[in-house]
Design a protein around this motif. Structure first.
Motif, PDB file in Angstrom:
ATOM      1  N   UNK A 140      50.232  79.611  59.436  1.00 15.48           N
ATOM      2  CA  UNK A 140      48.809  79.339  59.178  1.00 15.48           C
ATOM      3  C   UNK A 140      47.961  79.900  60.309  1.00 15.48           C
ATOM      4  N   UNK A 141      48.461  79.720  61.548  1.00 16.09           N
ATOM      5  CA  UNK A 141      47.669  80.097  62.724  1.00 16.09           C
ATOM      6  C   UNK A 141      47.633  81.611  62.934  1.00 16.09           C
ATOM      7  N   UNK A 142      48.549  82.317  62.253  1.00 18.15           N
ATOM      8  CA  UNK A 142      48.616  83.780  62.405  1.00 18.15           C
ATOM      9  C   UNK A 142      47.874  84.497  61.286  1.00 18.15           C
ATOM     10  N   UNK A 143      47.339  83.725  60.338  1.00 18.03           N
ATOM     11  CA  UNK A 143      46.696  84.342  59.169  1.00 18.03           C
ATOM     12  C   UNK A 143      45.462  85.129  59.579  1.00 18.03           C
ATOM     13  N   UNK A 144      45.210  86.215  58.833  1.00 24.02           N
ATOM     14  CA  UNK A 144      43.973  86.996  59.067  1.00 24.02           C
ATOM     15  C   UNK A 144      42.792  86.295  58.418  1.00 24.02           C
ATOM     16  N   UNK A 145      43.064  85.676  57.256  1.00 28.50           N
ATOM     17  CA  UNK A 145      42.020  84.924  56.540  1.00 28.50           C
ATOM     18  C   UNK A 145      42.725  83.759  55.844  1.00 28.50           C
ATOM     19  N   UNK A 146      41.955  82.754  55.478  1.00 26.84           N
ATOM     20  CA  UNK A 146      42.515  81.628  54.715  1.00 26.84           C
ATOM     21  C   UNK A 146      41.403  81.021  53.868  1.00 26.84           C
ATOM     22  N   UNK A 147      41.787  80.543  52.685  1.00 26.01           N
ATOM     23  CA  UNK A 147      40.791  79.846  51.861  1.00 26.01           C
ATOM     24  C   UNK A 147      41.480  78.896  50.885  1.00 26.01           C
ATOM     25  N   UNK A 148      40.712  77.886  50.480  1.00 25.70           N
ATOM     26  CA  UNK A 148      41.143  76.974  49.422  1.00 25.70           C
ATOM     27  C   UNK A 148      40.597  77.482  48.094  1.00 25.70           C
ATOM     28  N   UNK A 149      41.276  77.113  47.002  1.00 29.43           N
ATOM     29  CA  UNK A 149      40.719  77.363  45.661  1.00 29.43           C
ATOM     30  C   UNK A 149      40.803  76.074  44.844  1.00 29.43           C
TER      31      UNK A 149
END
Ligand SMILES: Cc1ncc(COP(=O)(O)O)c(C=O)c1O
Length: 222
Positions: free
Chosen positions: A161-170
């Protein structure tokens, strides 16, 4: 449809159907023949771009398949969701992320989660105790067909999670909800990422009936 017409809505509306067993009997089982349905609607205001949120990994674990099936939208699951969101809010976050009993990322209390790694969308599989949301499905389709971005469905270990370039919920209620901080760690450069922004725009076009390719998602009310 009738509910929307009777309420004379001309705005975005969240519709929540609840199917339940309607019995006066004492024993808790699902064999009673009386089924009932309650539907309520909640006006949400105009669709607009979402502000980024800061989330935490919850100390509460996502319910498992053999407890209350998480694949179903069972009302009983939402006590667990409420505990996770309450904890997150009390600790100064906007929302929580559940891990599974095996400590893989599962989903939010009322949302599916996507991360972007090396330009590819990644989202947890049904075996990580998620609800297979319709928005998750729509986003995977739009990303593939409109942006040529494939989604890899695989387990996500917490540190990723901490290495993600982007993150989002749907989710039907949150639509696309950008996440720019997890456990106080910035995701990417801490701004809403370009793929998240593009997907949000494409999703709005789709649900508002502005992309003929996805007209099957729309039902005229009036
Ligand atoms: C636990 C959970 N996961 C995911 C979702 C997203 O599902 P959908 O996109 O079908 O709204 C929801 C929606 O209520 C949910 O409650």
């Amino acid at each position: 449809m009738k509910l929307l017409q009777l309420n004379k809505y001309y705005t975005t509306v969240y519709i929540r159907p609840i199917a339940y067993k309607d019995s006066n009997e004492e024993s808790a089982n699902l064999l009673y023949p009386e089924n009932a349905l309650l539907i309520y609607s909640l006006p949400m205001g105009e669709i607009s771009e979402k502000k980024a949120i800061s989330v935490c990994v919850s100390s509460w674990t996502r319910v498992m398949q053999n407890m209350i099936p998480p694949m179903t939208k069972a009302t009983a699951c939402y006590l667990s969701s409420a505990l996770a969101t309450t904890e997150a809010l009390e600790n100064g976050f906007d929302e929580a992320i559940f891990l599974t009993i095996n400590e893989n990322v599962s989903e939010g209390p009322g949302e599916n989660i996507f991360i972007i790694r090396n330009g590819v969308l990644v989202t947890p599989p049904v075996t990580d105790d998620i609800l297979e949301g319709i928005t998750r499905d729509t986003i995977m389709r739009i990303a593939r067909e409109e942006l040529g971005i494939n989604t890899v469905i695989r387990s996500i270990p917490r540190p990723e999670l901490y290495l993600a370039e982007e993150a989002f919920f749907t989710g039907t209620a949150v639509e696309i909800q950008p996440i720019t901080e997890i456990d106080r760690i910035k995701i990417g450069n801490g701004e809403i990422g370009p793929i998240t922004k593009k997907l949000e725009q494409l999703y709005f076009e789709t649900v508002q009936g502005n992309n003929p390719r996805y007209s099957s998602y729309n039902t005229p009310v009036y």
